[in-house]
Design an enzyme around this catalytic site. Structure first.
Site, PDB file in Angstrom:
ATOM      1  N   HIS A 162       0.891  -0.908  -0.285  1.00  0.00           N
ATOM      2  CA  HIS A 162      -0.353   0.097  -0.215  1.00  0.00           C
ATOM      3  C   HIS A 162       0.903   1.448  -0.211  1.00  0.00           C
ATOM      4  O   HIS A 162       0.954   2.082  -0.749  1.00  0.00           O
ATOM      5  CB  HIS A 162      -0.877  -0.231   0.947  1.00  0.00           C
ATOM      6  CG  HIS A 162      -1.893   1.218   1.620  1.00  0.00           C
ATOM      7  ND1 HIS A 162      -3.154   2.211   0.705  1.00  0.00           N
ATOM      8  CD2 HIS A 162      -1.153   2.518   2.088  1.00  0.00           C
ATOM      9  CE1 HIS A 162      -2.886   2.791   0.583  1.00  0.00           C
ATOM     10  NE2 HIS A 162      -2.182   3.473   1.968  1.00  0.00           N
ATOM     11  N   HIS A 167       1.336   4.874  -2.341  1.00  0.00           N
ATOM     12  CA  HIS A 167       1.774   6.073  -2.444  1.00  0.00           C
ATOM     13  C   HIS A 167       2.925   6.773  -2.947  1.00  0.00           C
ATOM     14  O   HIS A 167       2.819   8.045  -3.575  1.00  0.00           O
ATOM     15  CB  HIS A 167       2.417   6.202  -0.835  1.00  0.00           C
ATOM     16  CG  HIS A 167       0.765   6.247  -0.344  1.00  0.00           C
ATOM     17  ND1 HIS A 167      -0.496   7.096   0.199  1.00  0.00           N
ATOM     18  CD2 HIS A 167       0.142   5.858   1.013  1.00  0.00           C
ATOM     19  CE1 HIS A 167      -1.160   7.490   0.557  1.00  0.00           C
ATOM     20  NE2 HIS A 167      -1.270   6.121   1.110  1.00  0.00           N
ATOM     21  N   GLU A 208      -6.763   9.525  -0.437  1.00  0.00           N
ATOM     22  CA  GLU A 208      -6.847   7.533  -0.157  1.00  0.00           C
ATOM     23  C   GLU A 208      -7.719   6.667  -1.193  1.00  0.00           C
ATOM     24  O   GLU A 208      -7.217   5.505  -1.840  1.00  0.00           O
ATOM     25  CB  GLU A 208      -6.777   6.997   1.212  1.00  0.00           C
ATOM     26  CG  GLU A 208      -5.305   7.473   2.295  1.00  0.00           C
ATOM     27  CD  GLU A 208      -4.056   6.731   2.119  1.00  0.00           C
ATOM     28  OE1 GLU A 208      -4.698   5.654   1.539  1.00  0.00           O
ATOM     29  OE2 GLU A 208      -3.819   6.687   2.816  1.00  0.00           O
ATOM     30  N   SER A 227      -3.989   0.186  -4.631  1.00  0.00           N
ATOM     31  CA  SER A 227      -3.118  -0.532  -3.862  1.00  0.00           C
ATOM     32  C   SER A 227      -4.046  -2.066  -3.923  1.00  0.00           C
ATOM     33  O   SER A 227      -3.081  -2.617  -2.787  1.00  0.00           O
ATOM     34  CB  SER A 227      -2.384   0.072  -2.816  1.00  0.00           C
ATOM     35  OG  SER A 227      -3.222   0.109  -1.748  1.00  0.00           O
TER      36      SER A 227
HETATM   37 FE   LIG Z   1      -2.390   5.554   2.248  1.00  0.00          FE
END
Ligand SMILES: [Fe+2]
Length: 294
Positions: A162, A167, A208, A227
């Site tokens: 993730h 990111h 997010e 992700s």
């Molecule tokens: Fe995050």
């Protein structure tokens, strides 16, 4: 499926210096003593890290490298269908390894020349004010462990897949990097816990879990969707609402299940104009006014 309200597994450091990650009994790695030992060792690396020092090297098993290779390959295929162009271009520029888990220092070294962002190791949950605050300085806190190999497409916690596939690929875009920075400045500017929570919820529903209309199709730009092997296939069927700062900042979300309410931006420009401008100018008073109905 989850222990109530558990997201990051709690990390305990004892007086003798030993570090224990308290995995919930429902965690896929709970009964795997070897995995748990490694989780403790990896958490200790972050706890003992000092800002300015290189990020310590984490040990992974061959099985864990295979998890990365599998998930990264499958997600890359889905990104071609579901990710916005800005993300795809940034991921291409960053050039993460596909066949093995990269060390966080390596990710940081790839990222810094592109947008100035650097990674910091996190043992688990980082307090909101610290997590968001250092974004203003171009630092991103990241966990270093990977999910349990028995369920490669599932994790109850944010793991390195993730943090890096979601990111770092995003942070390789200068437009995204600037949004992370202004969110960080906003978090530093406000004093009340309520205002900080509001800012973090806007972050949650955009960076997010944000979705964007691109050439009439709904695409994802949020790191949480990009992700997640499951969520990336599901987001188009969720409750998609128009971008609304007040609604995002006040909607409760459940971190332990698929995000069912999502907010859509019509373009990257709108994301910058509305959300970027909000973070750039908000303070305790303006947020209180928004919450009160203004
Ligand atoms: Fe995050």
């Amino acid at each position: 499926m989850f222990e109530e309200a558990q997201y990051f597994a709690p990390v305990a450091k004892r007086d003798d210096g030993s570090v224990t990650v308290e995995l919930a009994s429902s965690h896929p790695g709970f009964a795997d003593a070897v995995y748990r030992e490694r989780r403790n060792a990896i958490a200790a690396l972050a706890l003992n890290h000092r800002p300015g020092d290189p990020i310590p090297h984490a040990e992974y098993t061959d099985e864990e490298h295979q998890v990365w290779a599998l998930v990264s390959r499958e997600l890359a295929v889905k990104h071609q269908v579901y990710a916005i162009r800005e993300f795809l271009d940034a991921a291409e520029r960053l050039g993460l390894p596909k066949d093995r888990i990269p060390q966080l220092q390596e990710v940081s070294d790839l990222l810094e020349p592109l947008t100035g962002f650097r990674y910091l190791p996190a043992a688990g949950l980082v307090p909101l004010r610290e997590f968001y605050g250092v974004l203003a300085d171009g630092f991103f806190h990241s966990t270093q462990y990977i999910r349990h190999h028995s369920v490669p497409f599932y994790t109850p916690e944010p793991d390195i897949i993730h943090e890096v596939i979601g990111h770092a690929n995003t942070l390789a875009s200068s437009r995204f990097a600037e949004l992370y920075r202004v969110a960080g400045r906003a978090a530093r500017r406000v004093e009340t816990e309520d205002a900080l929570q509001f800012i973090s919820k806007v972050f949650w529903f955009t960076l997010e879990f944000g979705v964007m209309r691109e050439a009439r199709e709904l695409k994802a730009y949020g790191a949480g969707i990009l992700s997640s092997y499951g969520e990336i296939e599901e987001f188009r069927g969720m409750d998609i609402r128009p971008l609304d700062i007040k609604a995002m900042g006040t909607t409760e979300y459940d971190i332990t299940k698929y995000q069912d309410v999502l907010f859509e931006v019509s373009s990257f420009d709108q994301l910058e104009d509305v959300v970027g401008s909000f973070w750039a100018s908000c303070d305790d008073e303006s947020i209180a006014r928004i919450v009160a109905g203004g």
